[in-house]
Structures are given as C-alpha cells and as structure tokens.
Design an enzyme around this catalytic site. Structure first.
Site, PDB file in Angstrom:
ATOM      1  N   TYR A   1       0.847  -1.198   0.000  1.00  0.00           N
ATOM      2  CA  TYR A   1       0.000   0.000   0.000  1.00  0.00           C
ATOM      3  C   TYR A   1       0.888   1.256   0.000  1.00  0.00           C
ATOM      4  O   TYR A   1       1.885   1.314   0.725  1.00  0.00           O
ATOM      5  CB  TYR A   1      -0.910  -0.050   1.233  1.00  0.00           C
ATOM      6  CG  TYR A   1      -1.622   1.234   1.537  1.00  0.00           C
ATOM      7  CD1 TYR A   1      -2.451   1.829   0.590  1.00  0.00           C
ATOM      8  CD2 TYR A   1      -1.461   1.863   2.758  1.00  0.00           C
ATOM      9  CE1 TYR A   1      -3.097   3.022   0.872  1.00  0.00           C
ATOM     10  CE2 TYR A   1      -2.116   3.047   3.057  1.00  0.00           C
ATOM     11  CZ  TYR A   1      -2.925   3.625   2.102  1.00  0.00           C
ATOM     12  OH  TYR A   1      -3.553   4.803   2.383  1.00  0.00           O
TER      13      TYR A   1
ATOM     14  N   ASP B   1       0.133  -8.056   6.160  1.00  0.00           N
ATOM     15  CA  ASP B   1      -1.022  -7.161   6.112  1.00  0.00           C
ATOM     16  C   ASP B   1      -2.162  -7.952   5.476  1.00  0.00           C
ATOM     17  O   ASP B   1      -2.137  -8.262   4.284  1.00  0.00           O
ATOM     18  CB  ASP B   1      -0.660  -5.916   5.287  1.00  0.00           C
ATOM     19  CG  ASP B   1      -1.771  -4.870   5.285  1.00  0.00           C
ATOM     20  OD1 ASP B   1      -2.950  -5.263   5.377  1.00  0.00           O
ATOM     21  OD2 ASP B   1      -1.470  -3.676   5.169  1.00  0.00           O
TER      22      ASP B   1
ATOM     23  N   LYS C   1     -11.505  -1.156   6.367  1.00  0.00           N
ATOM     24  CA  LYS C   1     -11.912  -1.821   5.141  1.00  0.00           C
ATOM     25  C   LYS C   1     -12.961  -2.904   5.450  1.00  0.00           C
ATOM     26  O   LYS C   1     -14.002  -2.611   5.977  1.00  0.00           O
ATOM     27  CB  LYS C   1     -10.664  -2.368   4.445  1.00  0.00           C
ATOM     28  CG  LYS C   1      -9.538  -1.315   4.318  1.00  0.00           C
ATOM     29  CD  LYS C   1      -9.951  -0.168   3.447  1.00  0.00           C
ATOM     30  CE  LYS C   1      -9.033   1.033   3.361  1.00  0.00           C
ATOM     31  NZ  LYS C   1      -7.790   1.130   3.998  1.00  0.00           N
TER      32      LYS C   1
END
Ligand SMILES: Cc1ncc(COP(=O)(O)O)c(C=O)c1O
Length: 381
Positions: free
Chosen positions: A98, A172, A197
């Site tokens: 990310y 992650d 999320k």
C-alpha cells in the site's frame, strides 16, 4: 466455534451490569478505583477500554492469534509494529505494498535508522536473496494492493525460520480478511489490518488492528500501544465490532461478485489484463486457492487505452462510486496511479497509469456489470 459463529460471539458476552446483549460503548476516559492501586481491570482508556477489549479479543479469535490490539488507523497499527525494531535493523518488504505503508517506511521511519528494501515477494528466490544479516522483519501484503499479487506465506515463514536471526514475519491481511486467509496459522508472527476496510465493512470508520501468534509478543506491543497512544475511541471500536458480526457473509458475497466481474472484464476488448487472485489465467491461481478460501472482493484491470481510458472508466460509472478506500458494502472504483498510490510515483513501486482498481460491493452483480458496460463503452468510444 466455526468462523461465522466466532464473528458474532468471540470476545463478547452480555454486559455484566445490565445484561445488554451488544457490547456497550464505554464512553469514558477513566475508571473509579476502590482504593489506591486497586482498579477493577481498567484505569485509563488509553491503556484499556472494555469496548476495545471486546474488539481486540474478537479479532484475536478470528485470526487464530494469542492476542489482538486495536488502533486508531491501519497506519497507526503498522507504525506501532515497526517500533519493535531498533536503528540499523533491516526490513524486507514487498514491492507492491500500500502506498501509505511505503510512505511511512521511506519518509518517516528511514530517518530513525531503519533500512528498507523491496522485492517481489511472490518470487521466493527474490525473498531469499533479499534477506540480510540485519533483517529483523519481513513485510508482506498478500493479496497486494493494487496488483493482487500473491505471496506464499508458509514458504516465506520457512525461509525466515532458516535465518541465524529469525526475522519477524508480518502480513497485512487487509485485503483477504481472516475469512479468506489466516496468516498466523501459516507461520506469520503478526497480522495487521486496516479495519477501515472489510472488518468495519460499511465505510463509516477508520481503524486498525494487529493480532499476534505468540503470547510473548503481547507485552512489547501492548506497551507500545499504550506508550505511543494511537488508540481507537470506544465508538469506533463498537462500529468495527458491529461490522465483524457479518464479516463472513459479506466477504463471501463480495468474492462471489468479484469473481463474476473478473470473468466479465476479461472478455472486454478495451481491457488488456485483469488481475484477480483465482482467475484461471492467473499463474498464481493455484497458490491463491491453496492459501485463500476464495479470491476476495478486490480486483484490478489494465485498460488498453492507458491512463486516459482508465480515468474515463473510473469517472464514467454511476452506481460504482469514484473514491479511495475499499471493503465497504458499496462498490468503489479508483485509478491508483493518480489516487491511492500517487505517493509511489517515480519509485520502484510506481503503478501502471492505466490500472483501475475496483472494490466490489454488495449490490446485485447484474447492476455492477451494467454500470461497467456503460463506463467501458464511454472509455472506448
Ligand atoms: C492494505 C492496506 N494496509 C493498510 C492501510 C492503511 O489503513 P488506514 O487507512 O486505516 O490507516 C490501507 C489503506 O488503504 C491498505 O489498503
């Protein structure tokens, strides 16, 4: 307990005072003590709060961890994990993490003496070659954001185990969620999440969390959580707790629709390539099927017409909202090059400007296909 049951019950019990079935929002900063040093389990809400405890225990159960800790954001959870390291330590990270993780590593933590290198962690040879004597942590995102590439967690855990100084393996798990993949069972030491999320699931809260395999890691991480103080408020914990209850149902439907959309997009003339973990044309599909329960709710695709076409598609949908973030009940579309991953421009992590990322929501899949059909026609027109 089966996963669906744990989503609803793990870490939760009726409130001992009132019997309230839902965990109350303990909106308090401090707790009355019966005598000096005699608290009833809680002293101050940075250190602990009952709503947060319910969330942390629930998350630990879902990730098959020995403990869980909740944070104010995914980035706060990631930052806290990195604080386990010391100047001179090296982190081997995926080259498709990310953008915000890359920014934290490069523009914040490098200044504190940590070293970072990035390799394609879907290639075991690159992971092996990237490990150094000072490597204290391996950082994986699988599926990765935004390319959905898959790294073999148990094979990398075995590589880590062969090192003289065994690095911590951190995964992650934001994209997969514990419904699809449980990294701690595959040999990872720590799992991190942006609970913003899928775990929250309704695009109404920003939060983060981690879970650890070994109870011995709880003490240093809980110390950091309290000392650094990047904790979530009780209302935010409640919202994530509420999201968790439907996690299994939601993620299964997200994945079912995403798989259908991946097939649909693969047949579109304007689309050069579809990136989806379990798509038959994906060379990593077998690994994805082994490691994950399904392909998940995220997919990306590259437009033949490059950046201009990607922008037209992302701006051309009506039902699917043009927005950053992912994992909510509503479908979201974005162009990572110009939006979520703009911070990687000019770096080895830079993304294809023609890439479009789609977070597939819970709308009827036929409506999503209709919306994309119109937007693709406009982009090709
Ligand atoms: C894979 C991944 N990890 C971490 C984060 C950071 O989480 P947050 O935005 O909750 O700080 C994100 C955010 O998009 C993400 O996609």
């Amino acid at each position: 307990m089966q996963f669906e049951t744990a989503c609803i019950h793990a870490g939760q019990r009726p409130d001992p005072v009132t019997g309230a079935v839902m965990t109350p929002i303990y909106q308090t900063s401090t707790y009355a003590q019966t005598a000096i040093g005699a608290a009833r389990g809680y002293e101050y809400s940075r250190t602990g709060n009952p709503t947060r405890t319910a969330l942390e225990d629930g998350l630990a159960a879902l990730e098959a961890g020995a403990f869980g800790l909740a944070f104010a954001s995914g980035m706060a959870a990631i930052d806290t994990v990195l604080r386990l390291l010391r100047p001179g330590d090296h982190v081997l990270a995926g080259n498709d993490v990310y953008g915000g993780t890359y920014r934290l590593f490069e523009r914040v933590l490098r200044a504190y003496g940590l070293e970072f290198t990035y390799v394609d962690t879907s290639d075991l040879a690159q992971v092996d070659a990237g490990l150094q004597r000072q490597t204290a942590m391996i950082w994986l995102e699988t599926p990765s954001n935004p390319l959905l590439s898959i790294s073999d967690i148990s094979a990398i855990a075995q590589l880590a185990g062969k090192q003289a100084r065994r690095p911590l393996l951190v995964v992650d798990n934001t994209f997969a969620t514990p419904r699809l993949q449980r990294p701690l069972e595959l040999g990872a030491d720590i799992v991190v999440h942006s609970t913003t999320k899928y775990l929250g699931g309704h695009s109404d809260v920003v939060g983060g969390a981690l879970a650890g395999r070994d109870a011995a890691l709880r003490e240093p991480l809980a110390f950091l959580q309290n000392a650094v103080g990047a904790i979530p408020g009780p209302m935010d914990c409640f919202l994530v707790l509420r999201g968790l209850k439907t996690l299994a149902l939601r993620v299964d439907r997200h994945a079912e629709s995403a798989a259908a959309l991946a097939e649909f997009l693969a047949g579109q003339p304007g689309v050069a390539r579809v990136l989806y973990p379990t798509l038959a044309s994906n060379p990593q599909a077998a690994l994805a099927r082994r490691q994950m329960r399904s392909g998940g709710g995220m997919l990306s695709f590259v437009m033949r017409g490059g950046e201009a076409a990607a922008r037209l598609v992302a701006e051309g949908t009506r039902l699917i909202t043009l927005a950053e973030s992912l994992g909510g009940v509503e479908s979201l579309i974005e162009v990572p090059f110009a939006m979520t991953h703009a911070s990687t421009a000019g770096s080895p992590l830079a993304v294809d400007p023609g890439l479009v990322r789609l977070s597939v929501g819970l709308e009827h899949v036929d409506d999503l296909i209709d919306d994309l059909t119109t937007a693709l026609a406009a982009a090709e027109g």
